[in-house]
Scaffold this motif. Structure first.
Motif, PDB file in Angstrom:
ATOM      1  N   PHE A   1       5.867   9.503   6.605  1.00 29.59           N
ATOM      2  CA  PHE A   1       5.136   7.776   6.070  1.00 29.59           C
ATOM      3  C   PHE A   1       4.955   7.368   7.132  1.00 29.59           C
ATOM      4  O   PHE A   1       3.638   6.763   7.645  1.00 29.59           O
ATOM      5  CB  PHE A   1       6.570   7.218   6.028  1.00 29.59           C
ATOM      6  CG  PHE A   1       6.131   5.298   5.745  1.00 29.59           C
ATOM      7  CD1 PHE A   1       5.140   5.051   4.959  1.00 29.59           C
ATOM      8  CD2 PHE A   1       6.920   4.935   6.807  1.00 29.59           C
ATOM      9  CE1 PHE A   1       5.153   3.992   4.575  1.00 29.59           C
ATOM     10  CE2 PHE A   1       6.358   3.485   6.272  1.00 29.59           C
ATOM     11  CZ  PHE A   1       5.845   2.756   5.163  1.00 29.59           C
ATOM     12  N   ASP A   2       5.559   7.942   9.061  1.00 23.01           N
ATOM     13  CA  ASP A   2       4.750   7.928  10.355  1.00 23.01           C
ATOM     14  C   ASP A   2       3.238   8.353   9.815  1.00 23.01           C
ATOM     15  O   ASP A   2       2.710   7.801  10.798  1.00 23.01           O
ATOM     16  CB  ASP A   2       5.587   8.443  11.204  1.00 23.01           C
ATOM     17  CG  ASP A   2       5.486   7.928  12.789  1.00 23.01           C
ATOM     18  OD1 ASP A   2       4.829   7.063  13.109  1.00 23.01           O
ATOM     19  OD2 ASP A   2       5.636   8.724  13.310  1.00 23.01           O
ATOM     20  N   ARG A   3       2.947   9.544   9.369  1.00 20.74           N
ATOM     21  CA  ARG A   3       1.601  10.320   9.684  1.00 20.74           C
ATOM     22  C   ARG A   3       1.031   8.688   8.635  1.00 20.74           C
ATOM     23  O   ARG A   3      -0.796   8.939   9.480  1.00 20.74           O
ATOM     24  CB  ARG A   3       1.796  11.354   9.111  1.00 20.74           C
ATOM     25  CG  ARG A   3       0.559  11.894   8.982  1.00 20.74           C
ATOM     26  CD  ARG A   3       0.549  13.371   8.934  1.00 20.74           C
ATOM     27  NE  ARG A   3       1.171  13.802   7.541  1.00 20.74           N
ATOM     28  CZ  ARG A   3       1.428  14.178   6.878  1.00 20.74           C
ATOM     29  NH1 ARG A   3       0.931  16.072   7.473  1.00 20.74           N
ATOM     30  NH2 ARG A   3       1.247  14.530   5.335  1.00 20.74           N
ATOM     31  N   TYR A   4       1.453   9.168   8.138  1.00 20.69           N
ATOM     32  CA  TYR A   4      -0.154   7.912   6.766  1.00 20.69           C
ATOM     33  C   TYR A   4       0.136   6.528   7.793  1.00 20.69           C
ATOM     34  O   TYR A   4      -1.652   6.481   8.058  1.00 20.69           O
ATOM     35  CB  TYR A   4       0.684   7.627   5.804  1.00 20.69           C
ATOM     36  CG  TYR A   4       0.335   6.453   4.824  1.00 20.69           C
ATOM     37  CD1 TYR A   4      -0.726   6.907   3.683  1.00 20.69           C
ATOM     38  CD2 TYR A   4       0.458   5.259   5.312  1.00 20.69           C
ATOM     39  CE1 TYR A   4      -1.318   5.328   2.929  1.00 20.69           C
ATOM     40  CE2 TYR A   4       0.019   3.922   4.208  1.00 20.69           C
ATOM     41  CZ  TYR A   4      -0.479   3.948   3.262  1.00 20.69           C
ATOM     42  OH  TYR A   4      -1.286   3.634   2.392  1.00 20.69           O
TER      43      TYR A   4
ATOM     44  N   ARG B   1      10.394   0.065  15.301  1.00 17.16           N
ATOM     45  CA  ARG B   1       9.309   0.439  15.658  1.00 17.16           C
ATOM     46  C   ARG B   1       8.143   1.894  15.895  1.00 17.16           C
ATOM     47  O   ARG B   1       7.256   1.849  16.062  1.00 17.16           O
ATOM     48  CB  ARG B   1      10.278   1.573  17.344  1.00 17.16           C
ATOM     49  CG  ARG B   1      11.154   0.734  17.825  1.00 17.16           C
ATOM     50  CD  ARG B   1      12.109   1.426  19.708  1.00 17.16           C
ATOM     51  NE  ARG B   1      12.930   1.028  19.746  1.00 17.16           N
ATOM     52  CZ  ARG B   1      12.954   0.526  21.139  1.00 17.16           C
ATOM     53  NH1 ARG B   1      11.088   1.292  21.530  1.00 17.16           N
ATOM     54  NH2 ARG B   1      13.547   0.032  21.987  1.00 17.16           N
ATOM     55  N   MET B   2       8.575   1.863  15.027  1.00 14.41           N
ATOM     56  CA  MET B   2       8.216   3.129  13.934  1.00 14.41           C
ATOM     57  C   MET B   2       6.877   2.031  13.689  1.00 14.41           C
ATOM     58  O   MET B   2       5.080   2.431  13.083  1.00 14.41           O
ATOM     59  CB  MET B   2       8.088   3.560  12.365  1.00 14.41           C
ATOM     60  CG  MET B   2       7.689   4.416  11.858  1.00 14.41           C
ATOM     61  SD  MET B   2       7.602   4.348   9.637  1.00 14.41           S
ATOM     62  CE  MET B   2       8.762   6.151  10.626  1.00 14.41           C
ATOM     63  N   ALA B   3       6.353   0.619  13.304  1.00 11.59           N
ATOM     64  CA  ALA B   3       6.071  -0.216  12.533  1.00 11.59           C
ATOM     65  C   ALA B   3       4.943  -0.765  14.043  1.00 11.59           C
ATOM     66  O   ALA B   3       3.586  -0.572  13.628  1.00 11.59           O
ATOM     67  CB  ALA B   3       6.649  -1.202  12.391  1.00 11.59           C
ATOM     68  N   LEU B   4       5.715  -0.889  14.635  1.00 15.32           N
ATOM     69  CA  LEU B   4       4.745  -1.760  15.759  1.00 15.32           C
ATOM     70  C   LEU B   4       4.044  -0.394  16.686  1.00 15.32           C
ATOM     71  O   LEU B   4       3.280  -1.079  16.560  1.00 15.32           O
ATOM     72  CB  LEU B   4       5.666  -2.295  17.236  1.00 15.32           C
ATOM     73  CG  LEU B   4       6.030  -3.607  16.631  1.00 15.32           C
ATOM     74  CD1 LEU B   4       6.792  -4.061  15.648  1.00 15.32           C
ATOM     75  CD2 LEU B   4       6.950  -4.386  17.796  1.00 15.32           C
ATOM     76  N   ARG B   5       4.315   0.677  16.172  1.00 12.47           N
ATOM     77  CA  ARG B   5       3.902   1.643  17.378  1.00 12.47           C
ATOM     78  C   ARG B   5       2.393   2.342  16.740  1.00 12.47           C
ATOM     79  O   ARG B   5       1.406   2.564  16.450  1.00 12.47           O
ATOM     80  CB  ARG B   5       4.437   3.000  17.214  1.00 12.47           C
ATOM     81  CG  ARG B   5       5.997   3.112  18.899  1.00 12.47           C
ATOM     82  CD  ARG B   5       5.706   4.770  18.563  1.00 12.47           C
ATOM     83  NE  ARG B   5       6.323   5.555  17.251  1.00 12.47           N
ATOM     84  CZ  ARG B   5       7.436   5.389  16.977  1.00 12.47           C
ATOM     85  NH1 ARG B   5       8.731   5.044  17.580  1.00 12.47           N
ATOM     86  NH2 ARG B   5       7.637   5.893  16.209  1.00 12.47           N
TER      87      ARG B   5
ATOM     88  N   LYS C   1      -2.377   7.595  10.773  1.00 13.81           N
ATOM     89  CA  LYS C   1      -3.816   7.790  10.035  1.00 13.81           C
ATOM     90  C   LYS C   1      -4.447   6.436   9.638  1.00 13.81           C
ATOM     91  O   LYS C   1      -5.626   6.317  10.154  1.00 13.81           O
ATOM     92  CB  LYS C   1      -3.833   9.160   9.101  1.00 13.81           C
ATOM     93  CG  LYS C   1      -3.315  10.388   9.306  1.00 13.81           C
ATOM     94  CD  LYS C   1      -3.121  10.239   8.065  1.00 13.81           C
ATOM     95  CE  LYS C   1      -4.454  11.405   7.042  1.00 13.81           C
ATOM     96  NZ  LYS C   1      -4.933  12.508   6.203  1.00 13.81           N
ATOM     97  N   ARG C   2      -3.218   5.464   8.655  1.00 11.49           N
ATOM     98  CA  ARG C   2      -4.692   4.482   8.709  1.00 11.49           C
ATOM     99  C   ARG C   2      -5.188   3.401  10.084  1.00 11.49           C
ATOM    100  O   ARG C   2      -6.373   2.434  10.380  1.00 11.49           O
ATOM    101  CB  ARG C   2      -3.474   2.991   8.127  1.00 11.49           C
ATOM    102  CG  ARG C   2      -3.590   3.659   6.894  1.00 11.49           C
ATOM    103  CD  ARG C   2      -3.004   2.489   5.704  1.00 11.49           C
ATOM    104  NE  ARG C   2      -3.331   1.553   5.720  1.00 11.49           N
ATOM    105  CZ  ARG C   2      -4.236   0.823   4.451  1.00 11.49           C
ATOM    106  NH1 ARG C   2      -3.705   1.207   3.261  1.00 11.49           N
ATOM    107  NH2 ARG C   2      -4.749  -0.276   4.229  1.00 11.49           N
ATOM    108  N   GLN C   3      -4.437   3.680  11.323  1.00  9.75           N
ATOM    109  CA  GLN C   3      -4.289   2.501  12.785  1.00  9.75           C
ATOM    110  C   GLN C   3      -5.980   3.430  12.809  1.00  9.75           C
ATOM    111  O   GLN C   3      -6.788   3.196  13.289  1.00  9.75           O
ATOM    112  CB  GLN C   3      -2.998   2.244  12.970  1.00  9.75           C
ATOM    113  CG  GLN C   3      -3.779   2.377  14.885  1.00  9.75           C
ATOM    114  CD  GLN C   3      -2.213   2.284  15.378  1.00  9.75           C
ATOM    115  OE1 GLN C   3      -2.185   3.251  16.377  1.00  9.75           O
ATOM    116  NE2 GLN C   3      -1.532   1.216  16.250  1.00  9.75           N
TER     117      GLN C   3
ATOM    118  N   CYS D   1       0.672  -1.471  -0.323  1.00 10.48           N
ATOM    119  CA  CYS D   1      -0.074   0.048   0.048  1.00 10.48           C
ATOM    120  C   CYS D   1       1.352   1.122   0.339  1.00 10.48           C
ATOM    121  O   CYS D   1       0.077   2.431  -1.019  1.00 10.48           O
ATOM    122  CB  CYS D   1      -0.792   0.182   1.411  1.00 10.48           C
ATOM    123  SG  CYS D   1      -2.139  -1.216   1.303  1.00 10.48           S
ATOM    124  N   ALA D   2       2.059   1.011   0.635  1.00 11.37           N
ATOM    125  CA  ALA D   2       2.537   2.652   1.126  1.00 11.37           C
ATOM    126  C   ALA D   2       4.169   2.141   0.913  1.00 11.37           C
ATOM    127  O   ALA D   2       4.230   1.267   1.116  1.00 11.37           O
ATOM    128  CB  ALA D   2       2.295   3.064   1.849  1.00 11.37           C
TER     129      ALA D   2
END
Length: 318
Positions: A63-66, A94-98, A69-71, A35-36
Motif C-alpha cells: 500500500f505504501d508503494r502504491y 506518517r505514511m499518508a503525509l510522506r 508511485k502515485r505521488q 481509489c485504494a
C-alpha cells in the motif's frame, strides 16, 4: 470551483474495521473517489457496495508503494482515511503525509501528547494536514448546549453528570481494544470523544481525580473552567439502568446539566458525512483541536485511583 465539481481521491487504512463503513459512506456522500484500501483482513465486501473498482491491499508495504508511485506520477491521493487500531494511527498518519496526502484519522488521533508535537513538525515538513474525527462537535444537541453555556454569565460554573455505558462481549477483551498499550484503555478508546466534547463546551480541565480505573469501567471527577463534572464509563451490561434494559438497550448515554437531561441518543448517523464535508470545505479539526483531549486521556489512564472519596459519580456502588 468547489470540491463538489472536483471529486477528491481517497485511500483508506482499516477497511475491515467497525468504523470503516461510516468513512466509506462519507466519501461517497461527498462525491469522493476511494481509489485504494488497506487491511490485513480481507473481509471487505462492503467495498462492492460503494467502490468496487478500488484497489485493495493486505500488506502495508505494498500500500505504501502504491501511494509512493502515485505521488511520483503527480497523482498523490488527496486524503488517506485512517480507521486502524489506535496504536497504529501515528505510523499510518506518517505514511499518508510522506506520500503527499492529507490524513483524516479516527479517534483517538494518537495515544500520547508528545506524538502530537512530532506530528505538528511533520505537517510543517511535508506541507500536508492532519484532521481528527471529532464528530460530537457537530451533533445538534451538543452545539445547542455549547451555545447555551456561552450565553451564560462568565463566572457561572455548571454541575454535570456524564454517563456512557456501551456493553461489550468477551471478544472485546481478546481484541486489540482490550490491550491497554494498543487502545489506551476504556478512558481513551471509549471516553476520548466525551472528554473532547466537555472541554469544547466548558473549557479545559483544571483538575482531575480518578475514582475507579479498571479494564471494563472508569469514573472520576473533572474541574473544568465552567463545570464540575462527575463522569462514568463502562463496558459492563450490568451497569445499564433497569429501565433501559427493559427496552432491550445495550447502550446508555446521559448528560445532565444541573438536574436537566440533555438528550443526544440519536442524531449520530450522518456525523461522519458532515465531518468530511467540513474537511473538504477547509473547516476540519486539526492537531491543535485534538490535543487537549489526548492530554486528558493520557493523564487519566496513568492516574492512581482514589476510590470512593470526594465527589464521585452516583452510578458507583457504595
Amino acid at each position: 470551483m468547489t470540491y463538489i465539481n472536483t471529486p477528491k481521491t481517497f485511500g483508506l487504512i482499516g477497511a475491515a474495521g467497525y468504523i470503516a463503513p461510516r468513512h466509506i459512506n462519507a466519501i461517497k456522500e461527498n462525491n469522493g473517489q476511494l481509489c485504494a484500501a488497506l487491511d490485513r483482513f480481507d473481509s471487505v465486501g462492503i467495498l462492492d457496495r460503494y467502490f468496487p473498482e478500488a484497489d485493495f491491499f493486505t500488506e502495508p508495504e505494498r500500500f505504501d508503494r502504491y501511494l509512493y508511485k502515485r505521488q511520483r506520477n503527480g497523482q498523490a491521493l488527496n486524503y488517506v482515511s485512517i480507521c486502524s487500531p489506535n496504536y497504529l494511527h501515528d505510523a499510518h498518519i506518517r505514511m499518508a503525509l510522506r506520500n503527499g496526502s492529507d490524513a483524516i484519522c479516527e479517534k483517538p488521533l494518537v495515544l500520547n501528547p508528545w506524538n502530537v508535537d512530532a506530528l505538528q513538525q511533520l505537517e510543517k515538513d511535508t506541507n500536508q494536514r492532519i484532521y481528527n474525527i471529532l464528530q460530537l462537535r457537530l451533533h445538534p444537541a451538543i452545539i445547542a448546549l455549547r451555545d447555551k453555556i456561552n450565553q451564560a454569565p462568565a463566572d457561572q460554573v455548571f454541575d454535570i453528570d456524564l454517563t456512557y455505558i456501551t456493553s461489550r462481549g468477551k471478544w472485546y477483551y481478546e481484541s486489540w481494544k482490550g490491550d491497554l498499550s494498543k487502545s489506551g484503555g476504556i478512558t481513551t478508546n471509549i471516553g476520548i470523544h466525551f472528554f473532547d466534547m466537555l472541554q469544547w463546551i466548558f473549557g479545559q480541565a483544571e483538575q482531575s481525580t480518578v475514582h475507579v480505573l479498571e479494564a471494563d469501567k472508569a469514573a472520576g471527577f473533572l474541574q473544568l473552567k465552567k463545570a464540575r463534572v462527575r463522569w462514568f464509563l463502562s463496558l459492563d451490561f450490568e451497569d445499564i439502568p433497569q429501565a433501559a434494559k427493559d427496552k432491550g438497550l445495550r447502550t446508555y448515554r446521559s448528560i445532565t446539566v444541573g438536574n436537566k437531561e440533555i438528550e443526544f441518543s440519536g442524531g449520530f448517523t450522518d456525523l461522519h458525512t458532515q465531518t468530511y464535508q467540513h474537511i473538504l470545505n477547509g473547516q476540519g479539526y486539526g492537531l491543535d483541536d485534538a490535543k487537549a483531549c489526548i492530554e486528558l486521556g493520557h493523564q487519566i489512564r496513568n492516574s492512581q485511583p482514589k476510590g470512593l472519596t470526594g465527589d464521585f459519580h452516583p452510578f458507583l456502588k457504595y
